[in-house]
Scaffold this motif. Structure first.
Motif, short mmCIF file in Angstrom:
data_model
loop_
_atom_site.label_atom_id
_atom_site.label_comp_id
_atom_site.label_asym_id
_atom_site.label_seq_id
_atom_site.Cartn_x
_atom_site.Cartn_y
_atom_site.Cartn_z
N ASP A 9 0.84 -1.20 0.00
CA ASP A 9 0.00 0.00 0.00
C ASP A 9 0.88 1.25 0.00
N ARG A 10 0.74 2.07 -1.04
CA ARG A 10 1.57 3.27 -1.17
C ARG A 10 1.39 4.22 0.01
N GLU A 11 0.17 4.38 0.51
CA GLU A 11 -0.06 5.28 1.64
C GLU A 11 0.73 4.84 2.87
N VAL A 12 0.83 3.54 3.07
CA VAL A 12 1.60 3.01 4.20
C VAL A 12 3.07 3.36 4.00
N TRP A 39 4.06 14.07 -6.91
CA TRP A 39 2.90 13.96 -6.05
C TRP A 39 2.03 15.18 -6.25
N ARG A 40 0.78 15.03 -5.91
CA ARG A 40 -0.17 16.13 -6.08
C ARG A 40 0.21 17.29 -5.17
N PRO A 41 0.25 18.51 -5.70
CA PRO A 41 0.54 19.67 -4.85
C PRO A 41 -0.53 19.82 -3.76
N HIS A 42 -0.09 20.23 -2.60
CA HIS A 42 -0.96 20.49 -1.46
C HIS A 42 -1.72 19.25 -1.00
N SER A 43 -1.17 18.09 -1.25
CA SER A 43 -1.80 16.84 -0.82
C SER A 43 -1.16 16.36 0.48
N ALA A 44 -1.82 15.42 1.11
CA ALA A 44 -1.25 14.81 2.32
C ALA A 44 0.06 14.12 1.99
N GLU A 45 0.14 13.54 0.81
CA GLU A 45 1.37 12.86 0.41
C GLU A 45 2.52 13.87 0.29
N GLU A 46 2.25 15.00 -0.33
CA GLU A 46 3.29 16.03 -0.46
C GLU A 46 3.75 16.49 0.92
N TYR A 47 2.81 16.71 1.82
CA TYR A 47 3.14 17.12 3.19
C TYR A 47 4.06 16.09 3.84
#
Length: 62
Positions: A9-12, A39-47
């Motif tokens: 899982d990428r999120e993990v 990664w998407r700008p201003h996303s949780a992933e970017e953070y």
């Protein structure tokens, strides 16, 4: 956290990279690179992945 870097899982994996970076673990740099981007700008992933850059600045004394 390092054990989660190979989770399917990428999120993990992103969360593991973030945790390693916040704990100044050098493995976060390579793990973030393996995730690829962009990664998407201003996303949780970017953070989460911004923590890797913060780690590198702390490590390099900038």
């Amino acid at each position: 956290m390092a054990a989660l870097l190979d989770d399917p899982d990428r999120e993990v994996r992103v969360s593991a990279v973030h945790g390693l970076a916040r704990h100044d673990d050098v493995r976060c740099v390579e793990a973030a690179r393996r995730l690829g981007g962009p990664w998407r700008p201003h996303s949780a992933e970017e953070y989460c992945l911004d923590a890797v850059g913060e780690y590198e600045r702390r490590r390099d004394g900038r």
